[in-house]
Design a protein around this motif. Structure first.
Motif, PDB file in Angstrom:
ATOM      1  N   LEU A  56      12.388 -57.516  54.825  1.00 31.02           N
ATOM      2  CA  LEU A  56      13.265 -57.717  55.971  1.00 31.02           C
ATOM      3  C   LEU A  56      12.369 -58.131  57.131  1.00 31.02           C
ATOM      4  CD1 LEU A  56      15.896 -57.625  57.519  1.00 31.02           C
ATOM      5  CD2 LEU A  56      15.685 -55.141  57.643  1.00 31.02           C
ATOM      6  N   LEU A  57      12.640 -59.301  57.679  1.00 33.51           N
ATOM      7  CA  LEU A  57      11.820 -59.877  58.739  1.00 33.51           C
ATOM      8  C   LEU A  57      12.593 -59.858  60.048  1.00 33.51           C
ATOM      9  CD1 LEU A  57      10.822 -63.028  56.665  1.00 33.51           C
ATOM     10  CD2 LEU A  57       9.533 -60.881  56.836  1.00 33.51           C
ATOM     11  N   ARG A  88      11.583 -62.645  44.931  1.00 31.45           N
ATOM     12  CA  ARG A  88      11.903 -61.381  45.598  1.00 31.45           C
ATOM     13  C   ARG A  88      12.905 -61.646  46.712  1.00 31.45           C
ATOM     14  NH1 ARG A  88       6.117 -58.156  45.582  1.00 31.45           N
ATOM     15  NH2 ARG A  88       5.800 -58.372  43.338  1.00 31.45           N
ATOM     16  N   SER A  89      13.720 -60.646  46.983  1.00 31.60           N
ATOM     17  CA  SER A  89      14.777 -60.765  47.986  1.00 31.60           C
ATOM     18  C   SER A  89      14.232 -60.598  49.396  1.00 31.60           C
ATOM     19  CB  SER A  89      15.842 -59.695  47.746  1.00 31.60           C
ATOM     20  OG  SER A  89      16.440 -59.882  46.495  1.00 31.60           O
ATOM     21  N   PHE A  90      14.888 -61.276  50.330  1.00 31.23           N
ATOM     22  CA  PHE A  90      14.539 -61.093  51.734  1.00 31.23           C
ATOM     23  C   PHE A  90      15.775 -61.338  52.594  1.00 31.23           C
ATOM     24  CE2 PHE A  90      14.614 -65.627  51.938  1.00 31.23           C
ATOM     25  CZ  PHE A  90      14.766 -65.963  53.278  1.00 31.23           C
ATOM     26  N   GLY A  91      15.658 -60.906  53.822  1.00 32.87           N
ATOM     27  CA  GLY A  91      16.642 -61.190  54.861  1.00 32.87           C
ATOM     28  C   GLY A  91      15.910 -61.184  56.179  1.00 32.87           C
ATOM     29  N   PHE A  92      16.589 -61.670  57.235  1.00 34.24           N
ATOM     30  CA  PHE A  92      15.932 -61.648  58.538  1.00 34.24           C
ATOM     31  C   PHE A  92      16.933 -61.573  59.671  1.00 34.24           C
ATOM     32  CE2 PHE A  92      16.528 -66.186  57.757  1.00 34.24           C
ATOM     33  CZ  PHE A  92      16.831 -66.733  59.002  1.00 34.24           C
ATOM     34  N   TYR A  93      16.428 -61.053  60.792  1.00 34.11           N
ATOM     35  CA  TYR A  93      17.173 -61.088  62.045  1.00 34.11           C
ATOM     36  C   TYR A  93      16.314 -61.796  63.077  1.00 34.11           C
ATOM     37  CZ  TYR A  93      14.459 -56.884  63.274  1.00 34.11           C
ATOM     38  OH  TYR A  93      13.448 -55.990  63.515  1.00 34.11           O
ATOM     39  N   THR A 111       9.882 -69.124  53.741  1.00 33.57           N
ATOM     40  CA  THR A 111      10.327 -68.242  52.657  1.00 33.57           C
ATOM     41  C   THR A 111      10.734 -69.052  51.425  1.00 33.57           C
ATOM     42  OG1 THR A 111      12.521 -68.106  53.699  1.00 33.57           O
ATOM     43  CG2 THR A 111      10.962 -66.298  54.125  1.00 33.57           C
ATOM     44  N   LYS A 112      11.269 -70.233  51.632  1.00 34.63           N
ATOM     45  CA  LYS A 112      11.575 -71.105  50.491  1.00 34.63           C
ATOM     46  C   LYS A 112      10.282 -71.502  49.780  1.00 34.63           C
ATOM     47  CE  LYS A 112      13.871 -75.374  49.130  1.00 34.63           C
ATOM     48  NZ  LYS A 112      14.649 -76.531  49.573  1.00 34.63           N
ATOM     49  N   GLY A 113       9.251 -71.824  50.553  1.00 33.62           N
ATOM     50  CA  GLY A 113       7.955 -72.151  49.969  1.00 33.62           C
ATOM     51  C   GLY A 113       7.376 -71.001  49.169  1.00 33.62           C
ATOM     52  N   LEU A 114       7.612 -69.776  49.632  1.00 27.94           N
ATOM     53  CA  LEU A 114       7.147 -68.589  48.909  1.00 27.94           C
ATOM     54  C   LEU A 114       7.991 -68.311  47.667  1.00 27.94           C
ATOM     55  CD1 LEU A 114       6.419 -66.246  51.940  1.00 27.94           C
ATOM     56  CD2 LEU A 114       4.759 -66.875  50.166  1.00 27.94           C
ATOM     57  N   GLY A 115       9.159 -68.945  47.600  1.00 23.10           N
ATOM     58  CA  GLY A 115      10.052 -68.704  46.473  1.00 23.10           C
ATOM     59  C   GLY A 115      10.886 -67.446  46.617  1.00 23.10           C
ATOM     60  N   TRP A 116      10.992 -66.907  47.844  1.00 22.89           N
ATOM     61  CA  TRP A 116      11.808 -65.725  48.081  1.00 22.89           C
ATOM     62  C   TRP A 116      13.279 -66.129  48.089  1.00 22.89           C
ATOM     63  CZ3 TRP A 116       8.961 -62.960  52.731  1.00 22.89           C
ATOM     64  CH2 TRP A 116       7.672 -62.578  52.312  1.00 22.89           C
ATOM     65  N   GLN A 117      14.136 -65.201  47.718  1.00 21.03           N
ATOM     66  CA  GLN A 117      15.574 -65.448  47.631  1.00 21.03           C
ATOM     67  C   GLN A 117      16.289 -64.717  48.766  1.00 21.03           C
ATOM     68  OE1 GLN A 117      16.668 -67.586  45.184  1.00 21.03           O
ATOM     69  NE2 GLN A 117      14.456 -67.778  44.831  1.00 21.03           N
ATOM     70  N   ALA A 143      21.991 -53.533  53.103  1.00 24.57           N
ATOM     71  CA  ALA A 143      22.176 -54.403  51.933  1.00 24.57           C
ATOM     72  C   ALA A 143      20.864 -54.608  51.196  1.00 24.57           C
ATOM     73  CB  ALA A 143      22.774 -55.736  52.371  1.00 24.57           C
ATOM     74  N   LEU A 144      19.794 -54.881  51.924  1.00 23.77           N
ATOM     75  CA  LEU A 144      18.502 -55.095  51.267  1.00 23.77           C
ATOM     76  C   LEU A 144      18.009 -53.840  50.560  1.00 23.77           C
ATOM     77  CD1 LEU A 144      16.895 -57.404  53.916  1.00 23.77           C
ATOM     78  CD2 LEU A 144      17.205 -57.974  51.510  1.00 23.77           C
TER      79      LEU A 144
END
Length: 151
Positions: A56-57, A88-93, A111-117, A143-144
């Motif tokens: 979570l960012l 791996r999952s991520f989200g951000f605010y 995050t797309k470059g890292l392959g995070w979902q 949720a995360l």
């Protein structure tokens, strides 16, 4: 135990409120079996990222871009974590007073470059966060973390 890593840059009262709401959601008593680790963006390391299962960012938008602190975090962890953290999952605010589109685009690009979902839509706030914005941060954290709960 699955781990949610919260990486944040929190230089203002508005971002502090958003951070606290996200942490509150992630650490809700109904979410069990998940460790929630909090790290300021300038002290988060590749080891922290490798040890976590989701991210979570949180950042302000500064001059139309993510904060320098979050950019530094990405610069530090990108290559050491590139292969090991794919899918791996991520989200951000994100908080800003104007020109937040570039910051959102930058976070999504890295995050797309890292392959995070991306596991949930971002919480993007202009100006002072209201009750709904803070509820959105709470829901994002919950949720995360809930997505990591052991079955």
């Amino acid at each position: 135990m699955p781990t949610l890593l919260i990486v944040h840059h929190t230089p203002s009262p508005h971002l502090q409120a958003m951070f606290e709401a996200a942490v509150s959601g992630a650490t809700d008593p109904e979410i069990t079996g998940v460790d929630v680790v909090r790290r300021p963006a300038l002290s988060a390391t590749a080891s922290d990222v490798l040890a976590a299962d989701a991210y979570l960012l949180g950042t302000p938008a500064n001059l139309g871009y993510m904060s320098g602190a979050l950019k530094h975090f990405f610069d530090t962890v990108y290559y050491p974590c590139l292969d090991a953290t794919r899918n791996r999952s991520f989200g951000f605010y994100l908080h800003g007073n104007q020109g937040i589109e570039g910051a959102q685009r930058a976070i999504e690009s890295v995050t797309k470059g890292l392959g995070w979902q991306q596991a949930a839509p971002p919480v993007v706030v202009m100006g002072e966060p209201d009750k709904d914005d803070l509820a959105g941060c709470w829901e994002l954290g919950a949720a995360l973390a809930a997505g990591l709960m052991p079955e």
